[in-house]
Design an enzyme around this catalytic site. Structure first.
Site, PDB file in Angstrom:
ATOM      1  CG  ASP A  57      81.127 -17.094 -18.796  1.00 54.74           C
ATOM      2  OD1 ASP A  57      80.300 -17.694 -18.086  1.00 54.74           O
ATOM      3  OD2 ASP A  57      82.357 -17.250 -18.684  1.00 54.74           O
ATOM      4  CG  HIS A  91      81.299 -19.184 -14.918  1.00 55.06           C
ATOM      5  ND1 HIS A  91      81.826 -18.894 -16.153  1.00 55.06           N
ATOM      6  CD2 HIS A  91      82.208 -19.986 -14.307  1.00 55.06           C
ATOM      7  CE1 HIS A  91      83.005 -19.488 -16.282  1.00 55.06           C
ATOM      8  NE2 HIS A  91      83.260 -20.154 -15.179  1.00 55.06           N
ATOM      9  CB  SER A 254      86.629 -20.462 -15.509  1.00 55.71           C
ATOM     10  OG  SER A 254      85.837 -21.367 -16.199  1.00 55.71           O
TER      11      SER A 254
END
Length: 401
Positions: A57, A91, A254
């Site tokens: 990520d 994120h 996600s």
């Protein structure tokens, strides 16, 4: 509106728009799926201890309250300033907390709070970008994750085409005994329903997003590469890279990917001698569905994840150690009956929108008492899509090599 998919230069990540920030001390009450899974009961059997999850990520901040002591050394393949602990959007840190957060300091509680995180920082360009535009960092990241001590590789991103070296990287990770999990994409409701990579690669578990009622999200990509469904609507994440507040109603495959990775960690920790194929097989066997397993849904795959069926009810047959339960092909590098783990420590995908009108009438479920909040733990999920007033079952062919 702030989004998890905020960019840094040309960098962006895959996630759907967020609601306004909520007070941190209230954020765990927004994690509705933990109660649906009977997480408290699951944690009496397994917390994921002994399993490491590689989070491919934007980096993982190890200093949030929920991740202190949870993050192991990782790898940065971006070639940019910083290292794997410098999360350039927030994120990756959000995904890590959804997987293995301890909940300390009023932070997010992970599905597998006993698991550890190995951050693999890569360049994520997000939805609307072709695979070749993402360069070769995704393949490098998967290979780096494969060479780590992680048993599970969690990939909350998607590109609209195969990326350079992607298939070979996935095959390499498979040969190392890794369980690869990826989001199928968030662009179904605003653009053409493209095929998302790496979820499309054989050997990667493609995850779609569902809401609290077991309905597939309108944004969730669909196709023959969807294997499982998991909560991805109104799932809290960090609002941005400042890590000052959580946004409680964030949406995306996600989040569904991270939650699925956490569930897999719980199962694998309870059965450390199983291989990735066996962990996936029992997840497929016990998934919530009311259609034949032989005809998986293009929206929900084999069904919604239900780890309680494995950990609390003892259901699911692990089967062959060296055969992928989706492709029915032997996994290179694995021999029947042998786990690839070297030791117990070898453990182991943006659109802007609100939470309104995020789901379709696909995948509703309930248990025998009619309590729809127990769909993950007890219920079955129906792959029925309502279009033009008519309902019909939507199925897909088995994903092939």
């Amino acid at each position: 509106m702030t989004t998890v998919g905020a960019t840094l230069g040309a960098l962006a990540v895959m996630s759907v728009g967020l609601a306004p920030a909520a007070a941190a001390d209230d954020i765990q009450s927004q994690q509705w799926y933990l109660d649906a899974m009977n997480a408290q009961g699951l944690w009496k059997v397994s917390t994921g201890k002994g399993i490491s999850v590689a989070v491919v990520d934007t980096g993982v901040n190890p200093d949030t309250n929920s991740l202190k002591g949870q993050v192991m050394p990782g790898v940065d393949v971006t070639g940019t300033t910083g290292d794997e602990t410098d999360d350039y959007t927030g994120h990756g840190t959000s995904m890590a907390e959804l997987i293995a957060g301890t909940g300390s300091g009023d932070g997010l509680k992970g599905v597998a709070p006993g698991a550890k995180i190995i951050p693999i920082r890569t360049v994520l360009l997000g939805i609307g970008k072709k695979g070749e535009e993402q360069g070769d960092t995704s393949a490098k990241a998967i290979r780096a994750a494969a060479d780590s001590d992680a048993k599970i590789i969690s990939m909350s991103f998607a590109t609209i085409s195969a990326f350079n070296g992607g298939l070979e990287a996935v095959q390499y990770a498979e040969s190392k005994g890794k369980l690869l999990i990826a989001g199928v994409g968030n662009d179904a409701d605003i653009a053409k329903n493209y095929i998302g990579y790496p979820a499309r690669y054989p050997g990667v578990v493609g995850v779609s997003a569902i809401n609290e009622n077991g309905e597939v999200a309108k944004f969730s990509q669909n196709g023959a590469y969807v294997d499982l469904a998991s909560p991805g609507v109104d799932v809290p994440t960090w609002c941005d890279k400042t890590f000052k507040s959580y946004c409680p109603q964030s949406n995306g495959t996600s989040q569904a990917t991270a939650i699925t990775s956490g569930a897999a960690a719980l199962i694998w920790a309870a059965h450390p001698k199983w291989t990735a194929n066996q962990v996936l097989r029992v997840m497929i066997d016990t998934a919530g569905r009311d259609w034949p397993k032989s005809t998986p849904s293009r929206y929900l795959g084999y069904g919604t994840i239900r780890p309680a069926q494995v950990l609390l009810k003892g259901k699911g047959v692990p089967g062959a150690a060296d055969v992928d339960p989706v492709t029915n092909k032997k996994t290179p590098g694995l021999s029947a009956g042998a786990s690839p783990s070297a030791s117990a420590s070898t453990s182991s995908q943006a659109s802007n929108s609100t939470s309104n009108a995020q789901t379709s009438a696909a995948g509703s479920s309930s248990d025998s008492s009619g309590n729809t909040t127990l769909w993950v733990a007890l219920g079955a999920a129906a792959a029925v899509v309502v279009i033009g007033g008519g309902a019909f079952a939507v199925i897909r062919s088995r994903r092939g090599v």
